[in-house]
Design a protein around this motif. Sequence first.
Motif, short mmCIF file in Angstrom:
data_model
loop_
_atom_site.label_atom_id
_atom_site.label_comp_id
_atom_site.label_asym_id
_atom_site.label_seq_id
_atom_site.Cartn_x
_atom_site.Cartn_y
_atom_site.Cartn_z
N UNK A 86 -6.38 75.73 -27.00
CA UNK A 86 -6.15 76.34 -25.93
C UNK A 86 -6.41 76.96 -24.95
N UNK A 87 -7.88 77.96 -24.51
CA UNK A 87 -8.47 78.21 -24.08
C UNK A 87 -9.32 76.42 -23.19
N UNK A 88 -9.78 75.50 -24.48
CA UNK A 88 -10.66 74.49 -23.58
C UNK A 88 -9.68 73.82 -23.38
N UNK A 89 -8.26 72.98 -23.41
CA UNK A 89 -7.97 72.24 -23.16
C UNK A 89 -6.51 72.46 -22.05
N UNK A 90 -5.55 74.16 -22.17
CA UNK A 90 -4.70 74.10 -22.07
C UNK A 90 -4.96 75.60 -20.54
N UNK A 91 -6.62 75.42 -20.41
CA UNK A 91 -7.03 77.01 -19.34
C UNK A 91 -6.52 78.01 -20.23
N UNK A 92 -6.50 78.90 -21.40
CA UNK A 92 -5.88 79.95 -21.83
C UNK A 92 -4.08 79.78 -21.79
N UNK A 93 -3.46 78.84 -21.08
CA UNK A 93 -1.97 79.04 -21.21
C UNK A 93 -1.14 78.09 -22.31
N UNK A 94 -0.61 79.05 -22.89
CA UNK A 94 0.07 78.71 -24.34
C UNK A 94 1.42 77.67 -23.67
N UNK A 95 2.44 77.86 -22.67
CA UNK A 95 3.19 77.58 -22.56
C UNK A 95 3.28 76.21 -22.23
N UNK A 96 2.40 75.21 -21.66
CA UNK A 96 2.26 73.88 -22.15
C UNK A 96 1.81 73.49 -23.41
N UNK A 97 0.92 74.66 -24.20
CA UNK A 97 0.49 73.64 -25.41
C UNK A 97 1.53 73.69 -26.16
N UNK A 98 2.98 74.75 -26.25
CA UNK A 98 3.92 74.70 -27.01
C UNK A 98 4.64 73.28 -26.97
N UNK A 99 4.68 73.67 -25.42
CA UNK A 99 5.55 72.24 -24.61
C UNK A 99 4.98 70.77 -25.55
N UNK A 100 3.64 70.47 -25.42
CA UNK A 100 2.78 69.20 -26.05
C UNK A 100 3.43 69.54 -27.33
N UNK A 101 2.65 70.54 -28.31
CA UNK A 101 3.36 70.80 -29.37
C UNK A 101 5.33 70.39 -29.80
N UNK A 102 6.08 70.91 -28.86
CA UNK A 102 7.20 70.22 -29.14
C UNK A 102 8.13 69.10 -28.87
N UNK A 103 7.06 68.53 -27.78
CA UNK A 103 7.38 67.11 -27.66
C UNK A 103 6.36 65.75 -29.02
N UNK A 104 5.45 66.09 -29.44
CA UNK A 104 4.92 65.72 -30.51
C UNK A 104 4.88 65.69 -32.12
N UNK A 105 6.06 66.81 -32.15
CA UNK A 105 7.52 67.21 -33.33
C UNK A 105 8.64 67.57 -33.21
N UNK A 106 9.41 66.77 -33.25
CA UNK A 106 10.86 67.33 -33.17
C UNK A 106 10.70 68.37 -34.71
N UNK A 107 11.20 70.10 -34.14
CA UNK A 107 11.32 70.48 -35.14
C UNK A 107 12.28 70.91 -35.86
N UNK A 108 13.16 70.98 -36.76
CA UNK A 108 14.29 71.09 -37.57
C UNK A 108 15.40 72.23 -37.48
#
Length: 130
Positions: A86-108
Amino acid sequence: MSRKVSDAEREVLQALIDLGEGTSGEIFQRCAESRNWAPGTVVTFIRRLEAKGYVEHFLRNGSKAFVYRPTPRARSLARRLLKDLLEGVFGGDPLPLMSCLLEEKRLEPEQVEELRRLLDDHGHGGGQGR
């Protein structure tokens, strides 16, 4: 021994965390979905993780096979790695991390509901019509 975890060890540890607990054969089956490892390779990684304090084993009643489970240290490792990401790649901002996760894998659908419950429980108002 160093507590640093290799990518392969982390993959085995994640398989075990996903299972909750399991035999080396069950962990191997989980890893076989993505890796072409031999069962002995998985056992080697499990032993290394145990030596580092991330895995412990026990015997179930009437069984001769060890059952492995992650230790509390393993769960804190996952949190630390996520925080570093989170800190190293997304500058501490959780929203881009969550967005990336949701784009990568579809949730049931049930996972979406669980995510909404988590957001609600943490005071972020993620639920619709609640």
